[in-house]
Design a protein around this motif. Structure first.
Motif, short mmCIF file in Angstrom:
data_model
loop_
_atom_site.label_atom_id
_atom_site.label_comp_id
_atom_site.label_asym_id
_atom_site.label_seq_id
_atom_site.Cartn_x
_atom_site.Cartn_y
_atom_site.Cartn_z
N ALA A 198 0.81 -1.30 0.24
CA ALA A 198 0.06 -0.02 0.21
C ALA A 198 0.73 1.39 0.01
O ALA A 198 0.40 2.30 -0.57
CB ALA A 198 -0.95 -0.05 1.12
N ALA A 199 1.93 1.35 0.63
CA ALA A 199 3.01 2.41 0.82
C ALA A 199 3.54 2.52 -0.67
O ALA A 199 3.77 3.69 -1.20
CB ALA A 199 3.93 2.29 1.81
N ILE A 200 3.90 1.45 -1.30
CA ILE A 200 4.55 1.45 -2.53
C ILE A 200 3.54 2.26 -3.51
O ILE A 200 3.79 3.14 -4.36
CB ILE A 200 5.04 0.11 -3.34
CG1 ILE A 200 5.94 -0.23 -2.19
CG2 ILE A 200 5.51 0.00 -4.48
CD1 ILE A 200 6.63 -1.67 -2.57
N GLU A 201 2.34 1.66 -3.61
CA GLU A 201 1.28 2.10 -4.51
C GLU A 201 0.92 3.73 -4.28
O GLU A 201 0.84 4.22 -5.17
CB GLU A 201 0.13 1.34 -4.05
CG GLU A 201 -0.92 1.42 -5.26
CD GLU A 201 -1.97 0.01 -5.22
OE1 GLU A 201 -2.03 -0.65 -6.17
OE2 GLU A 201 -2.62 0.05 -4.23
N LEU A 202 0.97 3.96 -2.99
CA LEU A 202 0.52 5.46 -2.71
C LEU A 202 1.67 6.40 -3.08
O LEU A 202 1.49 7.39 -3.99
CB LEU A 202 0.24 5.70 -1.27
CG LEU A 202 0.27 7.05 -0.86
CD1 LEU A 202 -1.16 7.69 -1.55
CD2 LEU A 202 -0.10 7.00 1.00
N MET A 203 2.93 6.06 -2.73
CA MET A 203 3.97 6.91 -2.93
C MET A 203 4.62 6.84 -4.46
O MET A 203 5.30 7.64 -5.15
CB MET A 203 5.17 6.66 -2.04
CG MET A 203 4.90 7.15 -0.68
SD MET A 203 4.64 9.07 -0.70
CE MET A 203 4.03 9.17 1.03
N GLY A 204 4.26 5.55 -5.06
CA GLY A 204 4.48 5.38 -6.62
C GLY A 204 3.65 6.12 -7.47
O GLY A 204 4.04 6.33 -8.74
N ASP A 205 2.62 6.81 -6.74
CA ASP A 205 1.71 7.67 -7.75
C ASP A 205 2.05 9.19 -7.26
O ASP A 205 1.70 9.28 -6.16
CB ASP A 205 0.25 7.39 -7.62
CG ASP A 205 -0.67 8.31 -8.23
OD1 ASP A 205 -0.56 9.38 -8.64
OD2 ASP A 205 -1.82 7.94 -8.42
N LYS A 206 3.00 9.75 -8.19
CA LYS A 206 3.28 11.07 -7.60
C LYS A 206 2.03 12.21 -7.15
O LYS A 206 2.42 13.04 -6.42
CB LYS A 206 4.18 11.85 -8.40
CG LYS A 206 5.66 10.95 -8.65
CD LYS A 206 6.71 11.83 -9.66
CE LYS A 206 8.06 10.99 -9.66
NZ LYS A 206 7.90 9.70 -10.29
N ILE A 207 1.18 12.17 -7.83
CA ILE A 207 -0.01 12.77 -7.74
C ILE A 207 -0.58 12.52 -6.23
O ILE A 207 -0.87 13.48 -5.51
CB ILE A 207 -1.24 12.62 -8.96
CG1 ILE A 207 -0.28 12.89 -10.42
CG2 ILE A 207 -2.21 13.65 -8.68
CD1 ILE A 207 -1.20 12.60 -11.16
N ARG A 208 -0.77 11.30 -6.22
CA ARG A 208 -1.68 10.96 -4.72
C ARG A 208 -0.43 11.21 -3.75
O ARG A 208 -0.81 11.54 -2.43
CB ARG A 208 -1.94 9.59 -4.71
CG ARG A 208 -3.08 9.29 -5.74
CD ARG A 208 -3.27 7.61 -5.67
NE ARG A 208 -3.60 7.27 -4.20
CZ ARG A 208 -3.51 5.91 -3.78
NH1 ARG A 208 -2.92 5.19 -4.55
NH2 ARG A 208 -3.66 5.71 -2.68
N ALA A 209 0.81 10.88 -3.88
CA ALA A 209 1.96 11.30 -2.84
C ALA A 209 1.74 12.60 -2.44
O ALA A 209 1.97 12.77 -1.22
CB ALA A 209 3.09 10.72 -3.45
N LYS A 210 1.72 13.44 -3.50
CA LYS A 210 1.65 14.87 -3.21
C LYS A 210 0.58 15.20 -2.18
O LYS A 210 0.82 15.94 -1.12
CB LYS A 210 1.68 15.87 -4.32
CG LYS A 210 3.09 15.80 -5.05
CD LYS A 210 3.06 16.54 -6.48
CE LYS A 210 2.92 17.98 -6.28
NZ LYS A 210 3.07 18.75 -7.55
N GLU A 211 -0.44 14.75 -2.52
CA GLU A 211 -1.71 14.95 -1.88
C GLU A 211 -1.73 14.50 -0.31
O GLU A 211 -1.91 15.22 0.55
CB GLU A 211 -2.98 14.53 -2.37
CG GLU A 211 -3.29 15.14 -3.81
CD GLU A 211 -4.38 14.19 -4.58
OE1 GLU A 211 -4.69 13.26 -4.24
OE2 GLU A 211 -4.91 14.81 -5.62
#
Length: 699
Positions: free
Chosen positions: A108-121
């Motif tokens: 889940a952490a890889i998925e969240l931070m792997g999407d730069k758009i969601r990571a910024k949010e």
């Protein structure tokens, strides 16, 4: 601790992980494609499993084959290294489903931070400042263009799904925005299988500073200080160091706390890196860029200043251990700097290179560490990343670390494969680098002055010495034991006169051929792997292997030059002046024209990808596409003809005969320009044509 760990990677990082596994007494399993059957990581592991053909998509990127290899060898855990599947959430989940421990953060952490758009949010919600840019995922080309217009030029296009500079485009003009969006999507799709893009405001003269974090599964998070990664070329890091000379104690602490908040916001566990963009004139105004949910290439500099083995702590956290230290327990000692050794040719605009490693010498000594996947005999191709090794130096202070790293690069030898070692050594001596006055554009601005374009004359002298030493007397019928016919000795000896110099005609790709004269009094010594020559009273020593010479990190491939053959080749090239050839081995990814199309000079016709980088092939002249020998997906060799553009009448190249004649007669060669002209040169030859050596006549 685990008993057996499979390393799902190759090259220097696989060797690096295997080293720590060995120290911990853990059995290591390597995997390899057909291209890596004899690779160093295969030999250093306890067990190795073939997982498929050379194509990464059928081997190192095949989740099913990696899991099958783990099952066959009894592995309990998988270390992904970096690159390939290291930040692939599907791989992390597949490992868990197969009963394997993924040595990395939760999927889940890889998925969240792997999407730069969601990571910024996510990190913005945790109180971490972020770079202004587009919002929302899955933006169309038009929406990206609108967001760029709202931000104002210049802007940075970035793939949402990956890192490492792949697919990033700095756009300074709206007129090229559409073309750059298309190129960024292609490269992102090729590198990460996802062409989703975002756009961000470009921070002028920025510094790239990242914070290393370490977290366990019990909610404990610490940071291990920062790394300065501002020395970049084409958005790829070149040199990294720890600590950064830019940060004071207060800013370091604030950025460390921000990195910890970012890690907690996604439930992180293991080793990870939070990357920030920092205005050089205002370090306190830092912005979150992204989080890399894996080990970083530059992790050794952090290891050297903290004394912690990050791979070991990845393993311990994955095995369920709790971090035994708190933030106040982390100490920093000295300074460390790392340089990335890559298979690329700075003299050819850093195009990817390749070949066989004929001679290898890797630096060591006080404060020096080399992480490498190389061996003599290693074949370096275009299928994988161009990074071959990392040279790292540590010292009590920054000047000592820089000095040791420059010396280590000078000691590094990889004859047979052009690398950037000499370029890196000169970069580290640049006044701005020495002073710590860095930004992400420095390398691009100064690159031309750091490329050693001219070939030093002693290089040709050393190549001629090797050839001179290899000349053997012609067998002669000897009237007495030990007698040698002086006319059979290729030394320039002649009856009734002083010995004449022997001329060796030599060439290095990209440079004019040279006729080097070896005089009887010239001093040289040729030994195994070395050659020493004295030029103008100065003695020079080179490493050598075959036709390759190396010194201080630079290398030269010096070949014999046949002027007649070169003239014929030049005439043929002149006749087909519109030929487009591959600048390096790779794969054609885009073909923009068809036979019969009219094109203009400089128009983009093809795109070739090599070592995860795109290279645009443009029309050399205006004219008509008369031949097209490739399609998308074609694999091509260096210098292979891809297409031919028949020049328009006004674009025809003239004076072919004159150009060819220039190569036939070297104006500096008295043997060619003396009374006998070219005929005299050939009639005076005392060696075979293969040696390109003739004694001079006429003076």
């Amino acid at each position: 601790m685990f008993d057996t760990v499979l390393v799902a990677n190759r090259g220097e990082i696989a060797v690096r992980v295997i080293r720590t596994l060995r120290e911990l007494g853990v059995r290591s399993v390597a995997v390899f494609s057909d291209a890596d059957e004899d690779a160093r990581h295969v030999r250093e592991a306890d067990t190795a499993v073939r997982i498929g053909p050379a194509a990464a998509s059928e081997s190192y990127l095949s989740i099913d084959r990696l899991l099958a290899a783990a099952a066959r060898t009894g592995a309990e855990a998988v270390h992904p290294g970096y690159g390939f599947l290291a930040e692939n959430a599907a791989f992390a989940r597949a490992c868990a489903d197969a009963g394997l421990v993924f040595i990395g953060p939760p999927a889940a952490a890889i998925e969240l931070m792997g999407d730069k758009i969601r990571a910024k949010e996510s990190v913005r919600a945790a109180g971490v400042p972020v770079v202004p840019g587009s919002s929302g995922s899955g933006l169309s080309d038009a929406e990206l263009a609108d967001a760029a217009g709202a931000l104002g030029m210049p802007v940075l296009l970035k793939p949402s799904a990956g890192g490492g500079g792949k697919g990033m485009r700095l756009v300074r003009s709206e007129s090229v925005l559409a073309e750059e969006i298309a190129a960024a999507r292609r490269e992102a799709r090729s590198s990460f299988g996802d062409d989703t893009l975002l756009v961000e405001r470009w921070v002028d003269r920025p510094r790239h500073i990242e914070i290393q974090v370490l977290a366990d599964s019990f909610g404990n998070v610490v940071h291990l200080g920062e790394r300065e990664c501002s020395l970049q070329r084409r958005h790829q890091k070149v040199v990294e160091e720890a600590p950064s000379v830019l940060l004071d104690g207060a800013t370091r602490a604030a950025m460390g706390e921000a990195a910890e908040r970012a890690a907690r916001s996604c439930g992180y566990a293991g080793a990870g890196t939070v990357e920030f963009i920092v205005p050089g004139r205002d370090p306190a105004s830092y912005f979150f860029m992204e989080m890399n949910t894996r080990l970083q290439v530059e992790h050794p500099v952090t290891e050297l200043v903290t004394g912690l083995d990050l791979v070991e702590w990845q393993l311990r956290v994955a095995a369920g251990e709790r971090l035994p230290f708190a933030q106040d327990d982390i100490t920093f000692t000295g300074h460390a700097v790392e340089a990335r050794l890559c298979a690329e040719d700075p003299a050819r605009d850093f195009l990817p290179s390749g070949g066989t490693v004929l001679a290898l010498r890797e630096a060591d000594g006080a404060g020096v560490r080399t992480d490498s996947g190389l061996d003599e005999g290693t074949e370096v191709g275009s299928r994988y990343d161009p990074m071959l090794a990392k040279i790292i130096a540590h010292g009590p202070d920054r000047p000592t670390a820089l000095r040791r790293l420059r010396a280590a690069l000078a000691e590094t030898v990889t004859l047979g494969v052009p690398t950037n070692a000499g370029f890196l050594r000169r970069l580290l001596a640049h006044p701005s680098v020495v002073a710590g006055d860095l930004d992400t554009g420095l390398v691009e601005r100064e690159a031309a002055g750091l490329v050693d374009g001219a070939v030093p004359p002693e290089v040709y002298a050393a190549a001629a010495a090797v050839r001179q030493a290899g000349l053997a007397p012609v067998p002669a019928v000897a009237p007495g034991a030990g007698w040698v016919d002086p006319f059979s000795v290729p030394s320039g000896w002649r009856l009734g006169g002083e010995p004449l110099p022997v001329t060796h005609r030599l060439r290095i790709a990209g440079h004019e051929p040279v006729a080097h004269r070896m005089r009887p009094e010239d001093r040289f010594r040729v030994g195994p792997g070395r050659v020493t020559v004295t030029v103008d009273g100065v003695t020079h020593t080179f490493h050598r292997a075959g036709d390759w010479l190396g010194r201080d990190g630079d290398s030269w491939h010096v070949q014999d030059h046949d002027p007649v053959e070169a003239a014929l080749r030049g005439a043929a090239a002149g006749a087909g002046a519109g030929s487009l050839t591959a600048p390096m081995p790779g794969t054609v990814t885009v073909v923009k024209v068809a036979v019969g199309d009219e094109v203009t000079a400089g128009q983009s016709l093809l795109v070739v990808e090599a070592m995860k980088m795109e290279h645009v092939i443009s029309a050399p002249v205006a004219g008509t596409v008369s031949e097209l020998d490739v399609t998308p997906g074609s694999t091509v060799a260096m210098d292979q003809v891809l297409a031919v553009v028949t020049p328009a009448p006004t674009a025809a190249v003239g004076a072919v005969g004159a150009a060819a004649a220039t190569d036939l007669i070297d104006p500096g060669d008295t043997a060619a320009t003396g009374p006998g002209g070219i005929g005299t040169t050939h009639s005076a030859s005392t060696t075979s044509a293969a040696t390109s050596a003739v004694p001079e006549e006429g003076s």
